[in-house]
Design an enzyme around this catalytic site. Sequence first.
Site: not given
Length: 330
Positions: A34, A52-53, A78, A93, A142, A170, A209, A285
């Site tokens: 969470l 937690d993983i 992400s 993480n 990422y 996507f 942008y 990018g």
Amino acid sequence: MNILVTGGAGYIGSHTVRALAAAEGLTPVVFDNLSTGHAESVPESVTLVKGDIHDIDFVAKTLETYKIDGVIHFAAYSLVGESMVDPAKYYTNNVEGTLHLLLGMQKAGVSKIVFSSTAAVYGEPEKTPIEEDFPHNPTNVYGRTKLVIEHMMRDFTNAYGLSYVALRYFNAAGAALDGTIGEDHNPESHLIPLILKTAQGVRDHIAIYGTDYPTPDGTCIRDYIHVVDLADAHILAMQYLLRGGESTYFNLGSENGFSVRDIIDTTKEVTGIDFKVTEEARRSGDPAVLIASSRKCKAVLGWHPTHSDTREIIASAWKWHKSHPYGYKK
């Protein structure tokens, strides 16, 4: 069959939990710390385990306690921009966390996992539509963490008999068709919710942008896929593994491209609201065009997106945002 959904209180995870709960013979159990997810997005009928993983023993205990048959893994950071300024956070993480999850699965004897990957593993493609065997050259941290995890799962398959499906999304967008759950990130970085917050007056304006890309209207083109269609793909991928399917990976997209201006104009039509739009310089990018080929997923899993028309995506998201102008906050 019992399915553990890590990150099941997050955006795509919560929609997938609903799809699992509605699927015949599949029972979801949510596993989430969470930190970015929302307990309010988990149905009362679904078990929510706060954990937690990184905690290998607790992961294993949870898998054993709930007699888990497979895992759908969403738990990850992400934000592309954040990943570039704080890569340690993302490698710790995303990569280390997934390693610990896999070790917990090994300890509990669970060998099937559907992994939330990303189109960012491709970087800036030489051509579109993008197919799974295109070069993998991620341009941000990422995307690199997700690609490392794909390699790690492949190594676990070869060495330990893991069975996995990596789903490369996507642009996920939209909300539950009944408007009860939707997209609530802090900070928000996705185009459609940012535009809708502008339409609501929560934001002053929406920025474009870059207006000088080699596209028909000069703005970036992206492939948008409804979160409900994404959720369905996760169910099909898990069913594929439970039937004994071999480890593999699939693109998930609508196979159609829409520019930033297209999305802004459609949002104005759907909402009936005009709002302020500004033009800014390009962000580094940002590829000009990203469009998926989902041919492999359609052929192998029988997946066909049915809600990924941009008007339906935006209308479902608008339904959520109108009733939740500040997300899950009351």
